[in-house]
Design a protein around this motif. Structure first.
Motif, short mmCIF file in Angstrom:
data_model
loop_
_atom_site.label_atom_id
_atom_site.label_comp_id
_atom_site.label_asym_id
_atom_site.label_seq_id
_atom_site.Cartn_x
_atom_site.Cartn_y
_atom_site.Cartn_z
N MET A 1 13.30 14.08 8.31
CA MET A 1 12.43 13.27 7.44
C MET A 1 12.06 11.98 8.15
O MET A 1 12.92 11.19 8.53
CB MET A 1 13.16 12.96 6.12
N ALA A 2 10.76 11.78 8.35
CA ALA A 2 10.28 10.56 9.01
C ALA A 2 10.18 9.42 7.99
O ALA A 2 9.95 9.64 6.80
CB ALA A 2 8.93 10.81 9.65
N ASN A 3 10.35 8.20 8.49
CA ASN A 3 10.22 7.00 7.66
C ASN A 3 8.83 6.41 7.90
O ASN A 3 8.54 5.91 8.99
CB ASN A 3 11.31 6.00 8.05
N ILE A 4 7.95 6.50 6.90
CA ILE A 4 6.53 6.18 7.06
C ILE A 4 6.15 4.96 6.22
O ILE A 4 6.50 4.88 5.03
CB ILE A 4 5.64 7.38 6.65
N LEU A 5 5.41 4.02 6.83
CA LEU A 5 4.76 2.94 6.08
C LEU A 5 3.28 3.25 6.03
O LEU A 5 2.65 3.47 7.07
CB LEU A 5 4.99 1.59 6.74
N TYR A 6 2.71 3.26 4.83
CA TYR A 6 1.31 3.64 4.62
C TYR A 6 0.57 2.44 4.04
O TYR A 6 0.90 1.95 2.96
CB TYR A 6 1.26 4.82 3.65
N LEU A 7 -0.42 1.92 4.79
CA LEU A 7 -1.22 0.77 4.33
C LEU A 7 -2.50 1.29 3.68
O LEU A 7 -3.37 1.85 4.35
CB LEU A 7 -1.56 -0.15 5.51
N TYR A 8 -2.62 1.11 2.35
CA TYR A 8 -3.78 1.64 1.65
C TYR A 8 -4.98 0.70 1.77
O TYR A 8 -4.88 -0.42 2.28
CB TYR A 8 -3.45 1.94 0.18
N THR A 9 -6.13 1.15 1.27
CA THR A 9 -7.41 0.52 1.61
C THR A 9 -7.65 -0.82 0.93
O THR A 9 -8.05 -1.81 1.56
CB THR A 9 -8.57 1.48 1.26
N TYR A 10 -7.43 -0.90 -0.37
CA TYR A 10 -7.80 -2.10 -1.13
C TYR A 10 -6.61 -2.65 -1.90
O TYR A 10 -5.68 -1.92 -2.25
CB TYR A 10 -8.90 -1.77 -2.15
N LEU A 11 -6.66 -3.95 -2.20
CA LEU A 11 -5.70 -4.52 -3.14
C LEU A 11 -5.93 -3.91 -4.52
O LEU A 11 -7.06 -3.65 -4.92
CB LEU A 11 -5.87 -6.05 -3.22
N LYS A 12 -4.86 -3.71 -5.24
CA LYS A 12 -4.95 -3.03 -6.53
C LYS A 12 -5.83 -3.78 -7.52
O LYS A 12 -6.44 -3.19 -8.41
CB LYS A 12 -3.56 -2.84 -7.11
N GLU A 13 -5.89 -5.11 -7.40
CA GLU A 13 -6.67 -5.91 -8.35
C GLU A 13 -8.16 -5.65 -8.24
O GLU A 13 -8.92 -5.90 -9.18
CB GLU A 13 -6.42 -7.41 -8.15
N TYR A 14 -8.62 -5.19 -7.08
CA TYR A 14 -10.05 -5.09 -6.82
C TYR A 14 -10.66 -3.77 -7.28
O TYR A 14 -11.86 -3.69 -7.52
CB TYR A 14 -10.33 -5.29 -5.33
N THR A 15 -9.87 -2.73 -7.35
CA THR A 15 -10.41 -1.42 -7.70
C THR A 15 -9.31 -0.50 -8.17
O THR A 15 -8.14 -0.63 -7.76
CB THR A 15 -11.13 -0.78 -6.49
N LEU A 16 -9.66 0.45 -9.02
CA LEU A 16 -8.69 1.46 -9.45
C LEU A 16 -8.39 2.44 -8.31
O LEU A 16 -7.33 3.06 -8.27
CB LEU A 16 -9.23 2.22 -10.67
N ASP A 17 -9.35 2.58 -7.38
CA ASP A 17 -9.19 3.50 -6.26
C ASP A 17 -8.68 2.77 -5.02
O ASP A 17 -9.23 2.89 -3.93
CB ASP A 17 -10.52 4.19 -5.95
N PHE A 18 -7.61 1.99 -5.20
CA PHE A 18 -7.07 1.25 -4.06
C PHE A 18 -6.51 2.19 -3.00
O PHE A 18 -6.49 1.90 -1.82
CB PHE A 18 -5.99 0.27 -4.52
N LEU A 19 -6.03 3.36 -3.45
CA LEU A 19 -5.52 4.39 -2.55
C LEU A 19 -6.55 5.51 -2.51
O LEU A 19 -6.75 6.21 -3.49
CB LEU A 19 -4.18 4.89 -3.07
N GLU A 20 -7.20 5.70 -1.35
CA GLU A 20 -8.31 6.63 -1.27
C GLU A 20 -7.90 8.02 -0.78
O GLU A 20 -8.73 8.92 -0.76
CB GLU A 20 -9.40 6.05 -0.36
N CYS A 21 -6.65 8.16 -0.38
CA CYS A 21 -6.17 9.47 0.11
C CYS A 21 -4.89 9.85 -0.64
O CYS A 21 -3.84 10.09 -0.03
CB CYS A 21 -5.93 9.42 1.62
N LYS A 22 -4.98 9.90 -1.96
CA LYS A 22 -3.79 10.18 -2.78
C LYS A 22 -3.21 11.56 -2.48
O LYS A 22 -2.00 11.74 -2.46
CB LYS A 22 -4.17 10.12 -4.28
N VAL A 23 -4.07 12.56 -2.27
CA VAL A 23 -3.59 13.91 -2.01
C VAL A 23 -2.74 13.93 -0.75
O VAL A 23 -1.66 14.55 -0.71
CB VAL A 23 -4.77 14.90 -1.88
N LEU A 24 -3.20 13.23 0.29
CA LEU A 24 -2.42 13.17 1.53
C LEU A 24 -1.06 12.54 1.28
O LEU A 24 -0.02 13.05 1.74
CB LEU A 24 -3.19 12.37 2.59
N VAL A 25 -1.04 11.42 0.56
CA VAL A 25 0.23 10.74 0.29
C VAL A 25 1.17 11.63 -0.51
O VAL A 25 2.38 11.71 -0.24
CB VAL A 25 -0.03 9.40 -0.44
N GLN A 26 0.64 12.33 -1.50
CA GLN A 26 1.47 13.23 -2.31
C GLN A 26 2.10 14.32 -1.45
O GLN A 26 3.28 14.65 -1.61
CB GLN A 26 0.62 13.87 -3.41
#
Length: 526
Positions: A1-26
């Motif tokens: 199991m790798a230890n991964i840090l994932y930096l998403y696209t936007y701050l949560k306050e700015y948009t509901l779609d702050f994470l644009e690759c949810k399927v990949l993260v899941q």
């Protein structure tokens, strides 16, 4: 199991779609430990007035270093501020992470950011593959108006495909992964494409095919390249939308085309998620192998990326759901009798000096070495917008055999580097010579100062280094370029440094430029 840090696209306050690759993260979370953040920052002091929820979206640099992450994934945007800074992370942090064996994966989608010079300089400082810039129409045999309904107002080159375009969408097309396609893929990374049949892309940005970077994702043979003026060309540059390198101890990956966007993977038939899972698994496994090899000192640190496979290829079942790829278990253990020589290119063209065509010089050196008979014996490393600290650190980091400086010289006043503001800073001759004295017994064999009036510095450095080339007078861009090409063409063919110098001078003369006597070779007297 790798230890991964994932930096998403936007701050949560700015948009509901702050994470644009949810399927990949899941999917990643089924097999690895994944931490989500927006950015890596020096400290949280500047965010103390923010809401606690906002503060939690940032990670300090100290925390990042102490958590022992294996992989850093950056989703879509860095938002480059300067060649050292972005909104997400500093280039120095990425460089140090790579140096310590980390894997950096940047899924690039930078619409509306035209500052390509700073952008690529940031990527270079982070030791990541770079974006290819439009150069000129003369580079390609035929240029046509491609279409007038799309406004590309930045400096990126994008892929455009009519044959495989999807649902009449202007920007969507698919890359077909078939037997013919896989024949072009380096054997060592073919496991990434296991069970991958098709990858849908959207406006993919072309990545630069520079020496030391290995291609990862190609377009179709029918893919056109669309530049900022709505032009496409039938050039000899095959469209490439992903590269990786394994410089230092780590791995850097740059992939464009929005391949893992939820809007694509949820609406199209695409194997992009499997492609990414295979990629992450293969590189992580190879880095573990690399670390074991380094710790045991049984082979070179970079050997698991360069060795040829022999015998059977073993398919390792990592999970019940995914056959992640073929992991080599039978490595040819024959010793490399000809260790690579590292060429370190240091480029500096301060903003308050005359602009030089340094990118062309470096590209020509790169292409010449790639065509060379003995290309496998050289490793090309680059540092751009070089400051005094960058000079010292680059020499320490790479331990080069050949150091090539391209930029401005100022005779007795010194060599011209850059300061923190990007303006000229003179480096005194005696200080430069003293620096190279510290590397005289560390493997530096030759120094090339491809800069006007640099004979003074060449003379001083040659007290400590065996072969040093400098310029006795002002030298034109064309002459400097021809000398560099001739010099490295000869080295790539196995000729000596003295012969390479003669070939460089002759290359100037062959072009009818009356500056063939400007380069001078200084040799250590003893």
């Amino acid at each position: 199991m790798a230890n991964i840090l994932y930096l998403y696209t936007y701050l949560k306050e700015y948009t509901l779609d702050f994470l644009e690759c949810k399927v990949l993260v899941q999917e990643l979370r089924k097999f690895h430990s994944v931490t989500l953040r927006y950015a890596i920052v020096p400290s949280l002091e500047n965010f103390k007035n923010y809401l606690e929820q906002t503060q939690k979206q940032f990670m300090t640099e100290d925390s990042f270093k102490s958590n022992n992450y294996d992989i850093l994934i950056i989703e879509n945007r860095l938002r480059i501020i300067s060649q050292e800074e972005s909104e997400k992370v500093k280039s120095e942090i990425l460089f140090d992470f790579r140096k310590n064996g980390g894997i950096v994966i940047f899924m690039c989608s930078e619409d509306g950011q035209p500052f390509i010079s700073n952008y690529n300089n940031f990527l270079r400082k982070a030791m990541l593959p770079i974006i290819r810039q439009p150069r000129s129409s003369s580079e390609f045999p035929n240029i046509y108006i491609a279409r007038e309904d799309k406004d590309y107002n930045n400096n990126f080159i994008r892929g455009y495909e009519e044959i495989t375009r999807i649902d009449n969408k202007d920007d969507y097309f698919y890359i077909e992964i078939n037997k013919k396609y896989l024949q072009q893929i380096p054997y060592s990374i073919r496991p990434i494409f296991q069970d991958v049949k098709k990858i849908v892309v959207s406006s993919p940005i072309q990545t630069e095919d520079t020496f030391g970077n290995k291609f990862l994702l190609k377009g179709n043979p029918s893919t056109r390249l669309l530049a900022s003026n709505d032009l496409w060309w039938d050039g000899d540059m095959y469209p490439m939308f992903g590269h990786f390198n394994d410089h230092l101890n780590g791995v850097g990956v740059l992939i464009t085309g929005n391949i893992c966007l939820d809007s694509i993977v949820e609406s199209q038939q695409t194997d992009a998620i499997l492609f990414m899972l295979n990629l992450i698994n293969l590189f992580w496994k190879k880095q573990q192998q690399r670390a074991r090899s380094f710790n045991s000192s049984s082979e070179r640190q970079d050997s698991c990326y360069d060795k040829q496979y022999s015998g059977s290829i073993i398919v390792e079942k990592i999970t019940q759901n995914y056959d992640y790829g073929m992991i080599n278990k039978d490595i040819n253990s024959s010793e490399n009798l000809f260790p690579k020589r590292t060429i370190l290119i240091l480029a500096s063209s301060p903003s308050n000096t005359a602009k030089l065509r340094l990118d062309i010089e470096v590209r020509e050196i790169d292409e010449g070495l790639r065509r060379a008979q003995q290309r496998e014996q050289f490793s090309l490393q680059q540092r751009w917008a070089v400051r005094t600290n960058d000079l010292r650190r680059a020499l320490l980091d790479f331990n080069p055999q050949i150091v090539h400086f391209c930029g401005h010289g100022s005779g007795d006043r010194g060599l011209v580097l850059e300061n923190d503001a990007g303006n000229a800073q003179l480096v005194p001759t005696n200080a430069l010579a003293s620096l190279f004295k510290l590397f005289a017994n560390q493997g530096v064999e030759c120094v090339v100062l491809n800069a006007c009036y640099a004979e003074v510095q060449a003379e001083a450095i040659s007290q400590h280094i065996n072969y040093v080339v400098g310029m006795s007078d002002e030298i034109s861009d064309d002459a400097a370029l021809k000398f560099a090409v001739g010099f490295y063409d000869a080295l790539g063919a196995g000729r000596s440094y003295e012969d390479a110098y003669e070939f460089g001078c002759n290359a100037i003369a062959l072009e009818g430029i009356s500056e063939e006597l400007t380069p001078v070779l200084k040799k250590k007297t003893n």
